[in-house]
Design an enzyme around this catalytic site. Structure first.
Site, PDB file in Angstrom:
ATOM      1  N   HIS A 110      13.808 -22.204 -10.552  1.00 37.73           N
ATOM      2  CA  HIS A 110      14.697 -22.830 -11.685  1.00 37.73           C
ATOM      3  C   HIS A 110      16.178 -22.423 -11.394  1.00 37.73           C
ATOM      4  O   HIS A 110      17.104 -22.905 -12.194  1.00 37.73           O
ATOM      5  CB  HIS A 110      14.457 -22.003 -12.787  1.00 37.73           C
ATOM      6  CG  HIS A 110      13.256 -22.589 -13.549  1.00 37.73           C
ATOM      7  ND1 HIS A 110      12.452 -21.829 -14.496  1.00 37.73           N
ATOM      8  CD2 HIS A 110      12.194 -23.471 -13.248  1.00 37.73           C
ATOM      9  CE1 HIS A 110      11.392 -22.260 -14.783  1.00 37.73           C
ATOM     10  NE2 HIS A 110      11.290 -23.369 -14.167  1.00 37.73           N
ATOM     11  N   GLY A 176       5.665 -10.817 -16.743  1.00 41.29           N
ATOM     12  CA  GLY A 176       6.595 -11.217 -17.593  1.00 41.29           C
ATOM     13  C   GLY A 176       6.819 -12.678 -17.941  1.00 41.29           C
ATOM     14  O   GLY A 176       7.818 -13.159 -18.378  1.00 41.29           O
ATOM     15  N   ASN A 202       2.179  -7.793 -18.179  1.00 44.60           N
ATOM     16  CA  ASN A 202       2.852  -8.637 -19.367  1.00 44.60           C
ATOM     17  C   ASN A 202       3.153  -7.694 -20.293  1.00 44.60           C
ATOM     18  O   ASN A 202       2.286  -6.613 -20.540  1.00 44.60           O
ATOM     19  CB  ASN A 202       2.200  -9.821 -19.837  1.00 44.60           C
ATOM     20  CG  ASN A 202       3.223 -11.008 -20.010  1.00 44.60           C
ATOM     21  OD1 ASN A 202       4.398 -10.820 -20.212  1.00 44.60           O
ATOM     22  ND2 ASN A 202       2.868 -12.209 -20.298  1.00 44.60           N
TER      23      ASN A 202
END
Length: 238
Positions: A110, A176, A202
């Site tokens: 990203h 996560g 997580n």
């Protein structure tokens, strides 16, 4: 845990940086809570109000510059340096905490807050602390500078490399991640199709947790170092 993994692909999401003070866009407080995603994280939002978008990412850049890697980042850097096989680290995060912890060749799907991108000629350069609608591209000199981050509706970076690694890995670990943002949410399916073992680490079950072979829940700073220690111990005893 089965040993004998030769190639591990790890995907990290905002949850791994939360304990370093960097919130996710689903947090009830923080920078994201002050804005609509459509206004600050889409090409249309940037076209509509570039000053708002630049101010938002200037604030994120300043916040990220103060953050320090936590035990989860450090554990993954240790894994990369100590594991006898290959460890590919892919992140949805735009911070540099993996690199600050010592990880190398991180695939930022990203983009990064540290980068600037010209929306006119696609030139990239290191971002200054602040960008504005008047910031000039050093290549074409247009006022089309934007953060080099992937917004909603845009194609993530490094996808060919990532999909190739997923097709050839024997262990895929998601840390996560929410499991709500594609294409990253589909990585577990690609790894499963390749015959890899899949694990979710997580704080709580993600939207895709049922598609993983195994899962461990808790704070990233606790469960990631524990998993890394276990993996290294298993491999070293082979």
């Amino acid at each position: 845990m089965q040993a004998m993994y030769d190639k591990v692909v790890i995907l990290t999401g905002a949850g791994i940086s939360a304990e370093s003070g960097l919130g996710t866009f689903r947090d009830a407080q923080g920078l994201w809570a002050q804005h609509r995603i459509e206004d600050v994280a889409t090409p249309a939002g940037f076209a509509r109000n570039p000053d708002l978008v630049q101010a938002f990412y200037n604030a994120r850049r300043a916040q990220a510059a103060l953050a320090q890697p936590n035990a989860a980042h450090l554990a993954l850097a240790q894994l990369q340096s100590s594991f006898p096989g290959e460890v590919i680290l892919v992140t949805q995060n735009v911070d540099a905490l993996h690199e600050a912890a010592g990880s190398v060749s991180v695939l930022h799907m990203h983009g990064t807050l540290a980068g600037a991108l010209c929306a006119s000629c696609n030139h990239r350069w290191p971002a200054p602390p602040e960008l504005s609608s008047n910031s000039l591209c050093p290549q074409c000199h247009s006022t089309a500078a934007r953060p080099d981050v992937v917004w909603f509706g845009e194609i993530p970076y490094h996808m060919d490399r990532i999909l190739s690694d997923l097709e050839t890995c024997d262990l895929f670990v998601a840390i996560g991640t929410s499991g709500q943002v594609y294409p990253a949410a589909g990585f577990v399916d690609a790894a499963t199709a390749a015959g890899a073992k899949t694990i979710e680490l997580n704080l709580e079950p993600s939207a895709t947790h049922s598609r993983f072979d195994d899962a461990r829940f808790g704070r990233a700073s606790a469960i990631v170092p524990a998993w890394v220690a276990e993996l290294l111990d298993e491999r070293n005893r082979d």
